[in-house]
Design a protein around this motif. Structure first.
Motif, PDB file in Angstrom:
ATOM      1  N   LYS A   1      33.974  38.254  46.614  1.00  0.00           N
ATOM      2  CA  LYS A   1      33.738  38.424  48.056  1.00  0.00           C
ATOM      3  C   LYS A   1      34.983  38.223  48.910  1.00  0.00           C
ATOM      4  N   LYS A   2      36.070  37.732  48.327  1.00  0.00           N
ATOM      5  CA  LYS A   2      37.286  37.584  49.134  1.00  0.00           C
ATOM      6  C   LYS A   2      37.922  38.942  49.425  1.00  0.00           C
ATOM      7  N   PHE A   3      37.491  39.981  48.677  1.00  0.00           N
ATOM      8  CA  PHE A   3      37.989  41.326  48.922  1.00  0.00           C
ATOM      9  C   PHE A   3      37.012  42.061  49.837  1.00  0.00           C
ATOM     10  N   PRO A   4      37.496  42.649  50.932  1.00  0.00           N
ATOM     11  CA  PRO A   4      36.605  43.348  51.872  1.00  0.00           C
ATOM     12  C   PRO A   4      35.747  44.418  51.193  1.00  0.00           C
ATOM     13  N   TYR A   5      36.269  45.043  50.150  1.00  0.00           N
ATOM     14  CA  TYR A   5      35.523  46.122  49.496  1.00  0.00           C
ATOM     15  C   TYR A   5      34.140  45.665  49.070  1.00  0.00           C
ATOM     16  N   PHE A   6      34.034  44.455  48.563  1.00  0.00           N
ATOM     17  CA  PHE A   6      32.762  43.960  48.033  1.00  0.00           C
ATOM     18  C   PHE A   6      31.829  43.431  49.124  1.00  0.00           C
ATOM     19  N   ASN A   7      32.238  43.537  50.356  1.00  0.00           N
ATOM     20  CA  ASN A   7      31.398  43.114  51.469  1.00  0.00           C
ATOM     21  C   ASN A   7      30.941  44.294  52.322  1.00  0.00           C
ATOM     22  N   THR A   8      31.182  45.488  51.831  1.00  0.00           N
ATOM     23  CA  THR A   8      30.881  46.693  52.608  1.00  0.00           C
ATOM     24  C   THR A   8      29.830  47.525  51.885  1.00  0.00           C
ATOM     25  N   ALA A   9      28.616  47.484  52.405  1.00  0.00           N
ATOM     26  CA  ALA A   9      27.535  48.265  51.810  1.00  0.00           C
ATOM     27  C   ALA A   9      27.616  49.719  52.271  1.00  0.00           C
ATOM     28  N   GLU A  10      27.135  50.615  51.431  1.00  0.00           N
ATOM     29  CA  GLU A  10      27.120  52.035  51.789  1.00  0.00           C
ATOM     30  C   GLU A  10      26.113  52.280  52.914  1.00  0.00           C
ATOM     31  N   THR A  11      26.433  53.221  53.775  1.00  0.00           N
ATOM     32  CA  THR A  11      25.541  53.573  54.889  1.00  0.00           C
ATOM     33  C   THR A  11      24.764  54.851  54.640  1.00  0.00           C
ATOM     34  N   GLU A  12      25.150  55.602  53.594  1.00  0.00           N
ATOM     35  CA  GLU A  12      24.469  56.851  53.273  1.00  0.00           C
ATOM     36  C   GLU A  12      24.180  56.914  51.778  1.00  0.00           C
TER      37      GLU A  12
ATOM     38  N   GLN B   1      43.908  52.490  44.770  1.00  0.00           N
ATOM     39  CA  GLN B   1      44.807  52.151  45.877  1.00  0.00           C
ATOM     40  C   GLN B   1      44.075  52.185  47.212  1.00  0.00           C
ATOM     41  N   ALA B   2      43.089  53.063  47.337  1.00  0.00           N
ATOM     42  CA  ALA B   2      42.325  53.144  48.585  1.00  0.00           C
ATOM     43  C   ALA B   2      41.387  51.951  48.753  1.00  0.00           C
ATOM     44  N   ARG B   3      40.878  51.403  47.635  1.00  0.00           N
ATOM     45  CA  ARG B   3      39.935  50.293  47.734  1.00  0.00           C
ATOM     46  C   ARG B   3      40.599  49.013  48.213  1.00  0.00           C
ATOM     47  N   HIS B   4      41.843  48.774  47.808  1.00  0.00           N
ATOM     48  CA  HIS B   4      42.533  47.548  48.218  1.00  0.00           C
ATOM     49  C   HIS B   4      44.043  47.803  48.207  1.00  0.00           C
ATOM     50  N   PRO B   5      44.554  48.470  49.251  1.00  0.00           N
ATOM     51  CA  PRO B   5      45.939  48.950  49.238  1.00  0.00           C
ATOM     52  C   PRO B   5      46.995  47.874  48.995  1.00  0.00           C
ATOM     53  N   SER B   6      46.780  46.655  49.496  1.00  0.00           N
ATOM     54  CA  SER B   6      47.830  45.640  49.425  1.00  0.00           C
ATOM     55  C   SER B   6      48.066  45.135  48.002  1.00  0.00           C
ATOM     56  N   ASP B   7      47.044  45.157  47.170  1.00  0.00           N
ATOM     57  CA  ASP B   7      47.183  44.698  45.788  1.00  0.00           C
ATOM     58  C   ASP B   7      46.149  45.471  44.964  1.00  0.00           C
ATOM     59  N   TRP B   8      46.435  46.738  44.734  1.00  0.00           N
ATOM     60  CA  TRP B   8      45.401  47.654  44.274  1.00  0.00           C
ATOM     61  C   TRP B   8      44.943  47.432  42.843  1.00  0.00           C
ATOM     62  N   LEU B   9      45.697  46.688  42.048  1.00  0.00           N
ATOM     63  CA  LEU B   9      45.270  46.391  40.687  1.00  0.00           C
ATOM     64  C   LEU B   9      44.436  45.115  40.600  1.00  0.00           C
ATOM     65  N   ALA B  10      44.376  44.355  41.690  1.00  0.00           N
ATOM     66  CA  ALA B  10      43.735  43.039  41.645  1.00  0.00           C
ATOM     67  C   ALA B  10      42.245  43.109  41.349  1.00  0.00           C
ATOM     68  N   LEU B  11      41.588  44.198  41.723  1.00  0.00           N
ATOM     69  CA  LEU B  11      40.137  44.307  41.534  1.00  0.00           C
ATOM     70  C   LEU B  11      39.761  44.703  40.110  1.00  0.00           C
ATOM     71  N   LEU B  12      40.762  45.104  39.304  1.00  0.00           N
ATOM     72  CA  LEU B  12      40.471  45.698  37.997  1.00  0.00           C
ATOM     73  C   LEU B  12      40.571  44.695  36.860  1.00  0.00           C
ATOM     74  N   ASN B  13      39.878  44.999  35.762  1.00  0.00           N
ATOM     75  CA  ASN B  13      39.978  44.141  34.580  1.00  0.00           C
ATOM     76  C   ASN B  13      41.273  44.447  33.839  1.00  0.00           C
ATOM     77  N   HIS B  14      41.509  43.713  32.760  1.00  0.00           N
ATOM     78  CA  HIS B  14      42.799  43.813  32.067  1.00  0.00           C
ATOM     79  C   HIS B  14      43.043  45.207  31.494  1.00  0.00           C
ATOM     80  N   SER B  15      42.027  45.805  30.908  1.00  0.00           N
ATOM     81  CA  SER B  15      42.203  47.142  30.320  1.00  0.00           C
ATOM     82  C   SER B  15      42.594  48.159  31.374  1.00  0.00           C
ATOM     83  N   ASN B  16      41.890  48.136  32.498  1.00  0.00           N
ATOM     84  CA  ASN B  16      42.145  49.146  33.524  1.00  0.00           C
ATOM     85  C   ASN B  16      43.448  48.911  34.280  1.00  0.00           C
ATOM     86  N   ARG B  17      43.919  47.682  34.333  1.00  0.00           N
ATOM     87  CA  ARG B  17      45.235  47.466  34.945  1.00  0.00           C
ATOM     88  C   ARG B  17      46.304  48.206  34.159  1.00  0.00           C
TER      89      ARG B  17
END
Length: 600
Positions: A206-217, A429-445
């Motif tokens: 939840k510290k990342f804004p992405y995970f606090n934004t629900a879809e509207t459509e 990069q669009a999900r978290h531009p400042s540290d775009w690999l931070a949301l990913l697991n080790h394989s995907n990094r």
């Protein structure tokens, strides 16, 4: 010659002989799991030279040297071929007798279908609310969750119960919306549904804004299911951000292949494959960039359809499609017809003429195209199932086999893999531009950081390869109208689980490339493709589960807009399985309808 008309058609042109030479070669991508994977992910994420090495070592620069490419070949960025129709767009029937009649109770390996739920509600034996109440404890995550819940990531119980109550009231008043009213279904976690966060199989922080934004459509395919009265039970687990083919997810848990739990369910739509193989729901919605709606059904013994590019909705991708995976072929037909209705507000999707069943006269030739050198790279057990299917199609159903060659089978697959990872990097990069690999697991990094280094020149070369592939396919379809390109769905007899993969995940590029050997072609060309259960083989592992068996899928790819031809073919193959050894399912399959009936 085909009389069909298209916009953005690539033109029918046979590929040069040098492009048709199949040049398979070994890959040397590192296999990493456990603490070595963790260490490598930190090094690669923080060292650009390591990222470039990952890209180079995967041979993503090799396609630019593909023989036969020259300045006269167009760059085809998207495979956006648009079938053109003559008549008004009308949804094909969902209530024909063959779709609404439940299968015989004595049919071996019988799965519950939409027709079964419809008959249940029509009889008054149970209601959609009864079904929803029975399913929620099986799919909700949390303490003391059921063993089936790992196939799901989120479920809004209040919304589910409200929708089920509304459906129950419609049935009570004698005014159901149709065949789908009250039928439960699930949606892959990367697919937008209003009120849900599209976590995409990532670990929620939840510290990342992405995970606090629900879809509207809600995306069109899911919206049409909901409008038809189907009950959206929740979001489904997946391989994180869709970037591999096992379904292994150390963050959200790895969904179970209930056909044989010693093997991965396949990815990236792993939750869908798992829930379908367990009998939890009859329909799911997934996405497919390189087999993600076909590999899980193949491994789990169910059905999946990757539609024509932009068929159900337009997407910000040059390889991805959204579509249905189901327990039965009749449900695949129903789900596809609902999801592919014309969306007037989608300028790309709304242009595609509806797919209609082909008009086949007694004198029509039904072709299956077989690229033997490509197919024969499959495991021996897979080949046995595949060629048994070919024999049935030719001797029993009157299909004519055609030996075909396809261009850039090696170079094109490398290009496809690089495109997938490049698109994944842009999205990350669009999900978290400042540290775009931070949301990913080790394989995907490791994977996605490597994909971020694709040069523009290489990307344009990939686009030339796409053009050659599409033009050659168009040439084949001009020569053999209605031909279905037949392959195994995957060359592998399942992907066994290593217990060490559960904690940190695994990256195994060599097996990932192998697993997508056949699926990627339809993504690169934008063509529809369907996978069906073709047969079953003994598994080296998991003898205590389902007799140690594994499902083997057979896949057909058709011309742009030929979904209904593919669905008809899938129905023919169903007869082969039913009349042969019979369909099989896992030993821990849940009879949801029987469960609800017993509670009454």
């Amino acid at each position: 010659m085909s009389e069909r008309r298209f916009i953005n058609h690539p033109g029918a042109k046979e590929a040069p002989a040098v492009a048709l030479e199949y040049r398979p070669e070994p890959d040397n991508n590192p296999r990493l799991r456990g603490l070595p994977l963790v260490a490598a992910s930190y090094v690669v994420a923080n060292l650009e030279t390591a990222q470039k090495y990952i890209w180079s070592n995967a041979k993503f620069g090799q396609p630019r040297h593909a023989p036969g490419l020259n300045e006269n070949i167009n760059w085809r960025i998207q495979p956006n071929v648009i079938p053109v129709g003559e008549a008004e767009q009308v949804t094909l029937p969902l209530d024909s007798e063959d779709l609404i009649t439940p299968a015989p109770a004595t049919l071996p390996g019988r799965f519950n279908s939409v027709a079964d739920y419809h008959a249940l509600y029509k009889s008054g034996t149970a209601t959609p609310l009864d079904v929803a109440k029975a399913l929620l404890p099986l799919i909700q995550r949390g303490p003391n969750e059921s063993k089936y819940a790992v196939a799901w990531t989120q479920s809004n119980a209040e919304e589910v119960l409200a929708a089920a109550q509304a459906s129950t009231e419609r049935w009570a008043s004698g005014k159901p919306l149709g065949i789908l009213d009250g039928v439960p279904f699930g949606v892959k976690d990367d697919t937008k549904v209003a009120g849900y966060v599209s976590t995409m199989g990532m670990k929620v922080d939840k510290k990342f804004p992405y995970f606090n934004t629900a879809e509207t459509e809600t995306v069109w395919p899911a919206l049409k299911m909901i409008e038809a009265g189907a009950i959206m039970m929740g979001k489904m687990n997946q391989h994180e951000i869709g970037m591999d083919t096992t379904g292994c997810n150390p963050s959200t848990g790895t969904a179970t292949n209930w056909f044989n739990p010693e093997y991965f369910p396949g990815g990236s739509s792993s939750g869908a494959g798992s829930a379908l193989s367990a009998g939890i729901v009859p329909i799911t919605i997934g996405t497919d960039s390189g087999g993600s709606m076909r590999i899980p059904p193949s491994f789990c013994g169910v059905y999946g359809l990757k539609p024509t590019f932009n068929r159900t909705m337009s997407m910000s991708s040059s390889v991805c499609s959204t579509g249905p995976m189901t327990s039965t072929v009749s449900d695949l037909i129903i789900a596809y017809r609902v999801m592919s209705q014309t969306n007037p507000s989608d300028e790309a999707q709304s242009l595609l003429a509806q797919s209609v069943p082909p008009s086949i006269s007694a004198s029509s030739t039904k072709y299956i195209g077989i690229c033997k050198p490509w197919i024969d790279r499959s495991d021996p057990e897979v080949l046995k199932v595949f060629y048994s299917t070919v024999d049935y199609l030719t001797t029993t159903l009157g299909y004519t086999p055609i030996d075909i060659s396809l261009p850039y089978l090696r170079e094109g697959q490398l290009a496809h893999a690089a495109i997938c990872l490049s698109e994944a990097a842009v999205d990350a990069q669009a999900r978290h531009p400042s540290d775009w690999l931070a949301l990913l697991n080790h394989s995907n990094r490791i994977l996605v950081s490597g994909g971020s280094h694709t040069p523009a020149v290489d990307y344009l070369k990939y686009s030339q390869i796409r053009q050659v592939i599409m033009s050659h396919l168009a040439w084949l379809w001009e020569k053999y109208p209605g031909m279905l390109v037949l392959t195994p769905t995957t060359p592998m007899v399942g992907w066994p689980i290593n217990p060490a993969d559960h904690q940190y995940g695994v990256t195994d590029g060599n097996n990932s490339i192998k697993n997508m050997t056949y699926c990627w072609y339809a993504n690169m060309a934008g063509c529809p493709a369907v996978t069906v259960p073709g047969g079953y083989v003994d598994a080296p592992k998991g003898g205590e589960h389902n007799g140690g068996r594994l499902s083997v899928g057979v896949m057909a790819m058709g011309e742009w807009g030929e979904e209904e031809r593919l669905l008809g073919w899938a129905r023919e193959i169903k007869k082969m399985v039913d009349e042969g050894t019979g369909r099989e399912k896992g030993s821990e399959w849940v009879d949801v309808i029987g469960l609800v009936k017993n509670e009454h």
